[in-house]
Scaffold this motif. Sequence first.
Motif, PDB file in Angstrom:
ATOM      1  N   THR A 104       0.830  -1.216   0.000  1.00 40.30           N
ATOM      2  CA  THR A 104       0.000   0.000   0.000  1.00 40.30           C
ATOM      3  C   THR A 104       0.864   1.266   0.000  1.00 40.30           C
ATOM      4  O   THR A 104       2.058   1.207   0.299  1.00 40.30           O
ATOM      5  CB  THR A 104      -0.873   0.031   1.269  1.00 40.30           C
ATOM      6  N   SER A 105       0.224   2.386  -0.287  1.00 39.44           N
ATOM      7  CA  SER A 105       0.916   3.679  -0.187  1.00 39.44           C
ATOM      8  C   SER A 105       0.940   4.097   1.281  1.00 39.44           C
ATOM      9  O   SER A 105       0.143   4.931   1.730  1.00 39.44           O
ATOM     10  CB  SER A 105       0.189   4.736  -1.015  1.00 39.44           C
ATOM     11  N   GLU A 109      -2.794   4.320   3.509  1.00 38.48           N
ATOM     12  CA  GLU A 109      -3.677   3.756   2.493  1.00 38.48           C
ATOM     13  C   GLU A 109      -4.204   2.388   2.921  1.00 38.48           C
ATOM     14  O   GLU A 109      -5.351   2.036   2.635  1.00 38.48           O
ATOM     15  CB  GLU A 109      -2.970   3.639   1.137  1.00 38.48           C
ATOM     16  N   SER A 239       4.639   0.123   7.627  1.00 31.98           N
ATOM     17  CA  SER A 239       5.226   0.800   6.462  1.00 31.98           C
ATOM     18  C   SER A 239       6.718   1.036   6.661  1.00 31.98           C
ATOM     19  O   SER A 239       7.277   0.754   7.725  1.00 31.98           O
ATOM     20  CB  SER A 239       4.537   2.146   6.241  1.00 31.98           C
ATOM     21  N   TRP A 249       8.418   7.984   0.801  1.00 30.46           N
ATOM     22  CA  TRP A 249       8.279   6.976  -0.248  1.00 30.46           C
ATOM     23  C   TRP A 249       6.859   6.443  -0.353  1.00 30.46           C
ATOM     24  O   TRP A 249       6.495   5.833  -1.337  1.00 30.46           O
ATOM     25  CB  TRP A 249       9.232   5.804  -0.002  1.00 30.46           C
ATOM     26  N   ARG A 250       6.075   6.650   0.674  1.00 28.35           N
ATOM     27  CA  ARG A 250       4.699   6.175   0.731  1.00 28.35           C
ATOM     28  C   ARG A 250       4.655   4.671   0.425  1.00 28.35           C
ATOM     29  O   ARG A 250       3.951   4.219  -0.490  1.00 28.35           O
ATOM     30  CB  ARG A 250       3.775   6.955  -0.217  1.00 28.35           C
ATOM     31  N   SER A 251       5.412   3.921   1.163  1.00 30.66           N
ATOM     32  CA  SER A 251       5.499   2.490   0.910  1.00 30.66           C
ATOM     33  C   SER A 251       5.163   1.707   2.177  1.00 30.66           C
ATOM     34  O   SER A 251       5.848   1.854   3.194  1.00 30.66           O
ATOM     35  CB  SER A 251       6.926   2.162   0.441  1.00 30.66           C
ATOM     36  N   SER A 279       0.590   0.744  -5.629  1.00 32.87           N
ATOM     37  CA  SER A 279       1.413   1.704  -4.884  1.00 32.87           C
ATOM     38  C   SER A 279       2.657   2.005  -5.738  1.00 32.87           C
ATOM     39  O   SER A 279       2.857   1.404  -6.795  1.00 32.87           O
ATOM     40  CB  SER A 279       1.781   1.146  -3.506  1.00 32.87           C
ATOM     41  N   THR A 280       3.507   2.912  -5.267  1.00 33.69           N
ATOM     42  CA  THR A 280       4.661   3.338  -6.075  1.00 33.69           C
ATOM     43  C   THR A 280       5.583   2.152  -6.380  1.00 33.69           C
ATOM     44  O   THR A 280       6.167   1.559  -5.471  1.00 33.69           O
ATOM     45  CB  THR A 280       5.458   4.418  -5.329  1.00 33.69           C
ATOM     46  N   GLU A 284       8.446  -0.442  -4.102  1.00 32.82           N
ATOM     47  CA  GLU A 284       8.097  -1.805  -3.668  1.00 32.82           C
ATOM     48  C   GLU A 284       9.353  -2.677  -3.612  1.00 32.82           C
ATOM     49  O   GLU A 284       9.429  -3.623  -2.830  1.00 32.82           O
ATOM     50  CB  GLU A 284       7.065  -2.415  -4.610  1.00 32.82           C
TER      51      GLU A 284
END
Length: 406
Positions: A104-105, A109, A239, A249-251, A279-280, A284
């Motif tokens: 997910t972000s 998310e 995350s 990074w929104r990971s 997601s980005t 990942e």
Amino acid sequence: MTRTSSAIPVAQRVGGFSYAIRNIVAEAQKIEAAGRKVRYLNIGDPIIFGFHTPPHMIEAVERAMRDGDNGYAPSVGILKAREAVTAECIQRGMPMTPDRVVVTSGTSEGIELALTALAGPGDEVLIPVPTYPLYTAVLAKIGATPVFYRTDEKRGWQPDVDHVRSLVTPATRALVVIDPNNPTGATYSGEARAALVDLANRHNFPLLADEVYADLAFNGPVPAIASLNQDAPVITFSSLSKAYLAPGWRSGWLAVGKTDRLDDVLAGIKKLADGRLCSTGPMEHALAAALTGDRSHQRSFRQALSERAAVTYEQLNAIDGITCARPNAAFYAMPRVELPQGKTDEDFVLGLLRTAAVLCVYGSGFATTPGDGYFRVVFLASPAELREIYTLIAEFTREFLNGRTG
Ligand SMILES: Cc1ncc(COP(=O)(O)O)c(C=O)c1O
């Protein structure tokens, strides 16, 4: 063609939530525009305070980009990342398989996907108070009702399990547990954790385990809450933002516990994930590098945080009119100031900002009562800077409580 100058309306739901952590920055920017340096203790971002993303994670993302992994990823995430999350869950005591993981972000998310899959108008979700505002924001968006359960400052912000129990109704769709906790810095007792997971199990609603700070308890990583009851319906979220020092990074990921009671929810989450593509992608590739690679940075990060927590605890409690429970994890503390009659937490925080140029977030931004006088401190700055900041808070508090300012 008719032209009018009236404003185009926004949907009603937008009025349903606010985000104090970011809202208050506008006020700080006014102070900065007037030429003063503001000390920002409002956002839990370690990068701003000089902590660095581990190089092997950066290399993994760079390599992915150079190798051409710049297309859409599968909506559930690449297998290598889901396998790494699976191994991480198992190592934390939560049985898992890659088909129950969604990349997910960020934790954010993941939480939004799960709540959207679980609850709608008329449904209730149990969340702690003080809360992390993402939960009230998402619930406002999906039209579900937050039902707040108490956590008790006098017991180091432990959840009041009897209160949680008393709030369960036929409309309850999920129980959110944030352990270790933002905004209080608490880690929950084994007894409370077991009681909460048993409650969810017995009532047959999912426990949504926000475990984004699990590796940042000062005494070492906290096991998955799911490990305490392997039949219980638990969905875990985490995350790379906090313990892996890559918030931008929104990971992140979610992992749905291995009980067939959660199979429909898993299918619902995957359907919603399809709807937002993925997601980005390059990030990942950092998930496997992070979760299966060198974690020595976590030991030194925990040490640095524990040192800052000690300074925070000692200096804030030394201020007349302020008390603060000892944080055991992460980089947050939730002190309380004894407010004069008629004053609110926001009066205190805005006064502190305007007088001393120190920015904290008022407790009511985390759903505490404005008159209770809570505010949140992010203690990521260096111990030397924190000492200076707490001296400024002490001076301001003295003036505020004597009625000379604010
Ligand atoms: C308790 C909690 N949950 C979730 C999040 C969101 O984290 P992420 O960056 O992984 O979306 C935060 C961020 O501060 C948090 O404190």
